[in-house]
Design a protein around this motif. Structure first.
Motif, PDB file in Angstrom:
ATOM      1  N   GLN A  21       0.827  -1.201   0.000  1.00  0.00           N
ATOM      2  CA  GLN A  21       0.000   0.000   0.000  1.00  0.00           C
ATOM      3  C   GLN A  21       0.864   1.254   0.000  1.00  0.00           C
ATOM      4  N   LEU A  22       1.935   1.244   0.774  1.00  0.00           N
ATOM      5  CA  LEU A  22       2.819   2.408   0.826  1.00  0.00           C
ATOM      6  C   LEU A  22       3.495   2.637  -0.529  1.00  0.00           C
ATOM      7  N   ALA A  23       3.901   1.563  -1.182  1.00  0.00           N
ATOM      8  CA  ALA A  23       4.469   1.695  -2.524  1.00  0.00           C
ATOM      9  C   ALA A  23       3.439   2.308  -3.475  1.00  0.00           C
ATOM     10  N   GLY A  24       2.188   1.917  -3.297  1.00  0.00           N
ATOM     11  CA  GLY A  24       1.113   2.497  -4.106  1.00  0.00           C
ATOM     12  C   GLY A  24       0.937   3.985  -3.850  1.00  0.00           C
ATOM     13  N   VAL A  25       1.031   4.378  -2.593  1.00  0.00           N
ATOM     14  CA  VAL A  25       0.914   5.799  -2.233  1.00  0.00           C
ATOM     15  C   VAL A  25       2.048   6.592  -2.878  1.00  0.00           C
ATOM     16  N   ILE A  26       3.251   6.060  -2.811  1.00  0.00           N
ATOM     17  CA  ILE A  26       4.395   6.746  -3.424  1.00  0.00           C
ATOM     18  C   ILE A  26       4.158   6.905  -4.925  1.00  0.00           C
ATOM     19  N   GLY A  27       3.676   5.845  -5.560  1.00  0.00           N
ATOM     20  CA  GLY A  27       3.357   5.920  -6.987  1.00  0.00           C
ATOM     21  C   GLY A  27       2.285   6.953  -7.283  1.00  0.00           C
ATOM     22  N   MET A  28       1.277   7.037  -6.436  1.00  0.00           N
ATOM     23  CA  MET A  28       0.209   8.014  -6.621  1.00  0.00           C
ATOM     24  C   MET A  28       0.759   9.434  -6.544  1.00  0.00           C
ATOM     25  N   ILE A  29       1.662   9.675  -5.601  1.00  0.00           N
ATOM     26  CA  ILE A  29       2.264  11.004  -5.461  1.00  0.00           C
ATOM     27  C   ILE A  29       3.087  11.328  -6.695  1.00  0.00           C
ATOM     28  N   GLU A  30       3.888  10.367  -7.131  1.00  0.00           N
ATOM     29  CA  GLU A  30       4.728  10.574  -8.316  1.00  0.00           C
ATOM     30  C   GLU A  30       3.892  10.807  -9.574  1.00  0.00           C
ATOM     31  N   ASP A  31       2.714  10.191  -9.631  1.00  0.00           N
ATOM     32  CA  ASP A  31       1.825  10.350 -10.797  1.00  0.00           C
ATOM     33  C   ASP A  31       0.956  11.596 -10.713  1.00  0.00           C
ATOM     34  N   ARG A  33      -1.527  12.190  -8.535  1.00  0.00           N
ATOM     35  CA  ARG A  33      -2.932  11.865  -8.263  1.00  0.00           C
ATOM     36  C   ARG A  33      -3.548  12.859  -7.293  1.00  0.00           C
ATOM     37  N   ASP A  34      -4.857  12.838  -7.232  1.00  0.00           N
ATOM     38  CA  ASP A  34      -5.634  13.732  -6.382  1.00  0.00           C
ATOM     39  C   ASP A  34      -5.269  13.543  -4.907  1.00  0.00           C
ATOM     40  N   CYS A  35      -5.157  14.643  -4.192  1.00  0.00           N
ATOM     41  CA  CYS A  35      -4.777  14.649  -2.780  1.00  0.00           C
ATOM     42  C   CYS A  35      -5.722  13.789  -1.948  1.00  0.00           C
ATOM     43  N   LYS A  36      -7.008  13.859  -2.229  1.00  0.00           N
ATOM     44  CA  LYS A  36      -7.996  13.091  -1.461  1.00  0.00           C
ATOM     45  C   LYS A  36      -7.727  11.590  -1.585  1.00  0.00           C
ATOM     46  N   ASP A  37      -7.421  11.130  -2.796  1.00  0.00           N
ATOM     47  CA  ASP A  37      -7.127   9.713  -3.003  1.00  0.00           C
ATOM     48  C   ASP A  37      -5.849   9.299  -2.271  1.00  0.00           C
ATOM     49  N   ILE A  38      -4.853  10.169  -2.310  1.00  0.00           N
ATOM     50  CA  ILE A  38      -3.574   9.875  -1.647  1.00  0.00           C
ATOM     51  C   ILE A  38      -3.773   9.768  -0.140  1.00  0.00           C
ATOM     52  N   VAL A  39      -4.490  10.724   0.429  1.00  0.00           N
ATOM     53  CA  VAL A  39      -4.710  10.715   1.883  1.00  0.00           C
ATOM     54  C   VAL A  39      -5.525   9.492   2.286  1.00  0.00           C
ATOM     55  N   THR A  40      -6.502   9.110   1.486  1.00  0.00           N
ATOM     56  CA  THR A  40      -7.304   7.922   1.783  1.00  0.00           C
ATOM     57  C   THR A  40      -6.428   6.679   1.829  1.00  0.00           C
ATOM     58  N   GLN A  41      -5.547   6.526   0.857  1.00  0.00           N
ATOM     59  CA  GLN A  41      -4.660   5.366   0.835  1.00  0.00           C
ATOM     60  C   GLN A  41      -3.618   5.417   1.946  1.00  0.00           C
ATOM     61  N   LEU A  42      -3.148   6.616   2.249  1.00  0.00           N
ATOM     62  CA  LEU A  42      -2.188   6.773   3.343  1.00  0.00           C
ATOM     63  C   LEU A  42      -2.831   6.386   4.676  1.00  0.00           C
ATOM     64  N   ALA A  43      -4.090   6.726   4.854  1.00  0.00           N
ATOM     65  CA  ALA A  43      -4.814   6.335   6.069  1.00  0.00           C
ATOM     66  C   ALA A  43      -4.939   4.815   6.147  1.00  0.00           C
ATOM     67  N   ALA A  44      -5.134   4.169   5.008  1.00  0.00           N
ATOM     68  CA  ALA A  44      -5.212   2.705   4.987  1.00  0.00           C
ATOM     69  C   ALA A  44      -3.875   2.083   5.393  1.00  0.00           C
ATOM     70  N   VAL A  45      -2.778   2.670   4.932  1.00  0.00           N
ATOM     71  CA  VAL A  45      -1.447   2.192   5.324  1.00  0.00           C
ATOM     72  C   VAL A  45      -1.272   2.339   6.831  1.00  0.00           C
ATOM     73  N   SER A  46      -1.667   3.468   7.353  1.00  0.00           N
ATOM     74  CA  SER A  46      -1.540   3.723   8.783  1.00  0.00           C
ATOM     75  C   SER A  46      -2.336   2.706   9.590  1.00  0.00           C
ATOM     76  N   ARG A  47      -3.563   2.422   9.169  1.00  0.00           N
ATOM     77  CA  ARG A  47      -4.386   1.434   9.875  1.00  0.00           C
ATOM     78  C   ARG A  47      -3.752   0.043   9.820  1.00  0.00           C
ATOM     79  N   ALA A  48      -3.199  -0.315   8.662  1.00  0.00           N
ATOM     80  CA  ALA A  48      -2.563  -1.628   8.524  1.00  0.00           C
ATOM     81  C   ALA A  48      -1.363  -1.747   9.459  1.00  0.00           C
ATOM     82  N   LEU A  49      -0.578  -0.685   9.563  1.00  0.00           N
ATOM     83  CA  LEU A  49       0.571  -0.694  10.472  1.00  0.00           C
ATOM     84  C   LEU A  49       0.116  -0.758  11.922  1.00  0.00           C
TER      85      LEU A  49
END
Length: 90
Positions: A21-31, A33-49
Motif C-alpha cells: 500500500q505504501l508503494a502504491g501511495v508513493i506511486g500516486m504522489i509521483e503520478d 494523483r488527487d490529494c484526497k485519493d492519496i490521503v485515503t490510501q495513506l490512512a489505509a497504510v496507517s491502519r494496517a501498520l
C-alpha cells in the motif's frame, strides 16, 4: 520472538500488505494523483501498520509478562514499560 507461528504469519502478511500500500501511495504522489485519493490510501497504510503493531503487542504480551526466572535474558517488563509500548502505538 514469538512461539506462535500463526501469529507471526498474520503479522508478516499485514506488514507486507502495508508495504504494498505504501508503494502504491508513493506511486500516486509521483503520478500527481488527487490529494484526497492519496490521503485515503495513506490512512489505509496507517491502519494496517497499527493493526500489525497491536497484533505484535497482543501476541508478545505473554512473553513480556513472564517471570524473570522464565526469561532467557532475565528481563521482565513492568507495567510502566507495557504502558509505553501501548502508547507508542496510540
Amino acid at each position: 520472538m514469538f512461539a506462535d507461528e500463526e501469529a507471526i504469519g498474520t503479522i508478516v502478511n499485514r506488514l507486507r500488505r502495508a508495504h504494498g500500500q505504501l508503494a502504491g501511495v508513493i506511486g500516486m504522489i509521483e503520478d500527481g494523483r488527487d490529494c484526497k485519493d492519496i490521503v485515503t490510501q495513506l490512512a489505509a497504510v496507517s491502519r494496517a501498520l497499527d493493526r500489525a503493531g497491536f497484533k505484535i503487542v497482543a501476541t508478545g504480551l505473554r512473553e513480556c509478562m513472564l517471570d524473570d526466572s522464565d526469561r532467557p535474558d532475565g528481563e521482565n517488563l513492568d507495567v510502566e514499560q507495557l504502558e509505553k509500548l501501548f502508547l507508542a502505538l496510540a
